[in-house]
Design a protein around this motif. Structure first.
Motif, PDB file in Angstrom:
ATOM      1  N   VAL A 197      46.746  44.473  38.529  1.00 43.76           N
ATOM      2  CA  VAL A 197      46.881  44.753  39.952  1.00 43.76           C
ATOM      3  C   VAL A 197      47.461  46.144  40.157  1.00 43.76           C
ATOM      4  O   VAL A 197      48.196  46.671  39.321  1.00 43.76           O
ATOM      5  N   ALA A 198      47.134  46.737  41.299  1.00 42.48           N
ATOM      6  CA  ALA A 198      47.675  48.041  41.687  1.00 42.48           C
ATOM      7  C   ALA A 198      47.775  48.078  43.195  1.00 42.48           C
ATOM      8  O   ALA A 198      46.996  47.434  43.907  1.00 42.48           O
ATOM      9  N   GLU A 199      48.739  48.872  43.699  1.00 41.83           N
ATOM     10  CA  GLU A 199      48.969  48.948  45.140  1.00 41.83           C
ATOM     11  C   GLU A 199      48.127  50.050  45.758  1.00 41.83           C
ATOM     12  O   GLU A 199      48.067  51.169  45.268  1.00 41.83           O
ATOM     13  N   ARG A 200      47.492  49.712  46.872  1.00 41.82           N
ATOM     14  CA  ARG A 200      46.726  50.687  47.637  1.00 41.82           C
ATOM     15  C   ARG A 200      47.648  51.489  48.555  1.00 41.82           C
ATOM     16  O   ARG A 200      48.803  51.130  48.773  1.00 41.82           O
ATOM     17  N   SER A 201      47.093  52.554  49.126  1.00 39.85           N
ATOM     18  CA  SER A 201      47.900  53.426  49.981  1.00 39.85           C
ATOM     19  C   SER A 201      48.327  52.737  51.270  1.00 39.85           C
ATOM     20  O   SER A 201      49.293  53.169  51.911  1.00 39.85           O
ATOM     21  N   ASP A 202      47.634  51.654  51.664  1.00 34.93           N
ATOM     22  CA  ASP A 202      48.009  50.928  52.878  1.00 34.93           C
ATOM     23  C   ASP A 202      49.001  49.801  52.612  1.00 34.93           C
ATOM     24  O   ASP A 202      49.328  49.028  53.512  1.00 34.93           O
ATOM     25  N   GLY A 203      49.474  49.671  51.376  1.00 34.05           N
ATOM     26  CA  GLY A 203      50.454  48.653  51.044  1.00 34.05           C
ATOM     27  C   GLY A 203      49.877  47.324  50.604  1.00 34.05           C
ATOM     28  O   GLY A 203      50.639  46.417  50.259  1.00 34.05           O
ATOM     29  N   THR A 204      48.558  47.194  50.598  1.00 31.39           N
ATOM     30  CA  THR A 204      47.936  45.994  50.052  1.00 31.39           C
ATOM     31  C   THR A 204      47.688  46.187  48.564  1.00 31.39           C
ATOM     32  O   THR A 204      47.853  47.281  48.025  1.00 31.39           O
ATOM     33  N   LEU A 205      47.279  45.111  47.906  1.00 33.63           N
ATOM     34  CA  LEU A 205      47.023  45.146  46.470  1.00 33.63           C
ATOM     35  C   LEU A 205      45.543  44.975  46.183  1.00 33.63           C
ATOM     36  O   LEU A 205      44.823  44.284  46.912  1.00 33.63           O
ATOM     37  N   LEU A 206      45.105  45.600  45.104  1.00 36.20           N
ATOM     38  CA  LEU A 206      43.775  45.383  44.546  1.00 36.20           C
ATOM     39  C   LEU A 206      43.952  44.773  43.167  1.00 36.20           C
ATOM     40  O   LEU A 206      44.791  45.229  42.391  1.00 36.20           O
ATOM     41  N   ALA A 207      43.195  43.732  42.873  1.00 32.93           N
ATOM     42  CA  ALA A 207      43.236  43.097  41.554  1.00 32.93           C
ATOM     43  C   ALA A 207      41.855  43.156  40.933  1.00 32.93           C
ATOM     44  O   ALA A 207      40.839  42.964  41.618  1.00 32.93           O
ATOM     45  N   THR A 208      41.790  43.464  39.641  1.00 33.18           N
ATOM     46  CA  THR A 208      40.544  43.381  38.896  1.00 33.18           C
ATOM     47  C   THR A 208      40.707  42.338  37.807  1.00 33.18           C
ATOM     48  O   THR A 208      41.748  42.250  37.168  1.00 33.18           O
ATOM     49  N   MET A 209      39.657  41.521  37.592  1.00 36.81           N
ATOM     50  CA  MET A 209      39.801  40.315  36.788  1.00 36.81           C
ATOM     51  C   MET A 209      38.702  40.188  35.743  1.00 36.81           C
ATOM     52  O   MET A 209      37.539  40.488  36.013  1.00 36.81           O
ATOM     53  N   ARG A 210      39.077  39.746  34.580  1.00 35.17           N
ATOM     54  CA  ARG A 210      38.119  39.240  33.612  1.00 35.17           C
ATOM     55  C   ARG A 210      37.539  37.940  34.176  1.00 35.17           C
ATOM     56  O   ARG A 210      38.258  37.127  34.754  1.00 35.17           O
ATOM     57  N   HIS A 211      36.254  37.747  34.002  1.00 39.07           N
ATOM     58  CA  HIS A 211      35.655  36.487  34.429  1.00 39.07           C
ATOM     59  C   HIS A 211      34.428  36.225  33.574  1.00 39.07           C
ATOM     60  O   HIS A 211      33.931  37.108  32.874  1.00 39.07           O
ATOM     61  N   GLU A 212      33.936  35.004  33.652  1.00 38.72           N
ATOM     62  CA  GLU A 212      32.825  34.629  32.783  1.00 38.72           C
ATOM     63  C   GLU A 212      31.906  33.653  33.497  1.00 38.72           C
ATOM     64  O   GLU A 212      32.336  32.598  33.964  1.00 38.72           O
ATOM     65  N   ILE A 213      30.633  34.049  33.601  1.00 42.73           N
ATOM     66  CA  ILE A 213      29.623  33.189  34.207  1.00 42.73           C
ATOM     67  C   ILE A 213      28.270  33.562  33.600  1.00 42.73           C
ATOM     68  O   ILE A 213      27.997  34.747  33.381  1.00 42.73           O
ATOM     69  N   PRO A 214      27.436  32.602  33.238  1.00 43.53           N
ATOM     70  CA  PRO A 214      26.147  32.932  32.632  1.00 43.53           C
ATOM     71  C   PRO A 214      25.313  33.828  33.534  1.00 43.53           C
ATOM     72  O   PRO A 214      25.294  33.667  34.761  1.00 43.53           O
ATOM     73  N   GLY A 215      24.649  34.799  32.913  1.00 44.05           N
ATOM     74  CA  GLY A 215      23.728  35.655  33.638  1.00 44.05           C
ATOM     75  C   GLY A 215      24.344  36.849  34.323  1.00 44.05           C
ATOM     76  O   GLY A 215      23.643  37.598  35.012  1.00 44.05           O
ATOM     77  N   CYS A 216      25.640  37.066  34.161  1.00 41.50           N
ATOM     78  CA  CYS A 216      26.310  38.167  34.862  1.00 41.50           C
ATOM     79  C   CYS A 216      27.299  38.853  33.945  1.00 41.50           C
ATOM     80  O   CYS A 216      28.088  38.194  33.269  1.00 41.50           O
TER      81      CYS A 216
END
Length: 354
Positions: A197-216
């Protein structure tokens, strides 16, 4: 351009392998890296840390943060640096317990151990938790002082799956912890787990996630936090082979992102043909660093940092001009799940602005 320095080489100094990289930068500019030292095929893992006072060009002696006292499995050491200089160390045991220690001298010494396992119980009315862990990488302190630890929760029907993303957060410096909403699979995202996670300039957070699903094989994100998170989405411009990546805020709406930017089309084709394959042996390749100037809404084409790679974590110098990437390098026996070394790369953020 980037400079690279080997921090740990597999088979050296008492451990067969070193994995799960995490990195943090103190307000003084000193770097701290954490990781697991693993022995053989047993469950013995020690939690380790090293310090650099010259921007990652050299590292001091290894500090053993925690060793197993019996058969317990220790995993996922995580540092969270506060603007005051206080340092919080978190780690997990047996995918069912969470611990924390504080340091007020930059990690030279740590105070008593506090168990936080009970905080996970509040998730049970949102998700039927059977096993769980904090994510690889680092925790964050927001501009308002809120502390955030990303984690994943699993129902444990198939190893770590099905799973969802969530976080613990504290508004009083880590004395009391609260549970966020959970982010399960949806919108083409499958079973989100290891997150950064990291904080945006507007004070909200952005999260990037590992995920797993067939075909993607695309990177997943969600936003909001620390209490309420949005539904997840896929970024169609960011290939990802089911591996943890990292985000870090650089200030002024700028963020950096690292991941293995490989779509793994051979595995996708085998899935289309009906094979029960999760990924190719060479899936974790093309570790790439990218820059966003709009709080993670769009990303640069990126800089290829390493061909044979794996998990990574990011940190920035206090002035936001230098980026540090601590990552798994090389493959053992042609299998990308087993790396050969842990490496620290440093480079000017300007290298990503092209």
């Amino acid at each position: 351009m980037e400079e690279k320095y080997v921090v740990e080489q597999n088979g050296a100094l008492g451990f067969d392998s070193y994995r799960v990289p995490g990195i943090a930068v103190l307000p003084s500019g000193e770097l701290l890296v954490t990781y697991e030292g693993r022995s053989g095929e047993s469950s013995r893992r020690a939690l380790l840390m090293r310090r650099s006072e010259d921007g990652g060009r050299s590292f001091g002696p290894r500090t053993v943060l925690k060793e197993p006292e019996g058969e317990e499995l220790l995993h996922n050491p995580m540092l969270l640096v506060r603007s005051s200089g206080e340092l919080l160390l978190f780690w997990c045991q047996d995918y069912s317990r969470l611990f924390c220690r504080r340091s007020r001298d930059g990690g030279l010494t740590f105070g008593p151990t506090r168990e936080l396992t009970g905080e996970i119980d509040a998730f049970r009315d949102k998700w039927p938790v059977t096993l769980w862990s904090i994510s690889p990488g680092h925790g964050v302190e927001m501009a308002d002082g809120t502390l955030v630890i990303p984690l994943w929760l699993s129902r444990g029907e198939n190893a770590h799956l099905p799973a969802c993303f969530a976080c613990l957060y504290s508004t009083d410096g880590g004395e009391a912890w609260h549970c966020s909403s959970v982010v399960p699979a949806g919108n083409g995202v499958g079973d989100p787990t290891e997150a950064s996670v990291a904080e945006r300039s507007d004070g909200t957070l952005l999260a990037t996630m590992r995920h797993e699903i067939p075909g993607c094989r695309l990177r997943a994100f969600c936003q909001g936090g620390p209490e309420h998170w949005s539904q997840p989405w896929l970024d169609p411009t960011l290939p990802d082979p089911v591996c943890s990546g990292a985000l870090v805020c650089l200030g002024g709406g700028r963020m950096a992102f690292s991941n293995c930017a490989y779509e793994d089309k051979p595995a996708l084709e085998r899935q289309r043909q009906g094979e029960a394959v999760r990924w190719s042996l060479d899936a974790r390749q093309r570790l790439t660093l990218r820059l966003s100037r709009d709080d993670g809404r769009t990303w640069s084409q990126g800089l290829l940092l390493e061909q044979e790679s794996g998990a990574s974590d990011l940190a920035a110098s206090p002035d936001g001009k230098t980026l540090y990437c601590f990552y798994e390098q090389g493959w053992t026996g042609g299998n990308c799940i087993f790396n050969r070394a842990l490496v620290l790369a440093r480079l000017p953020v300007s290298c990503l602005e092209g």
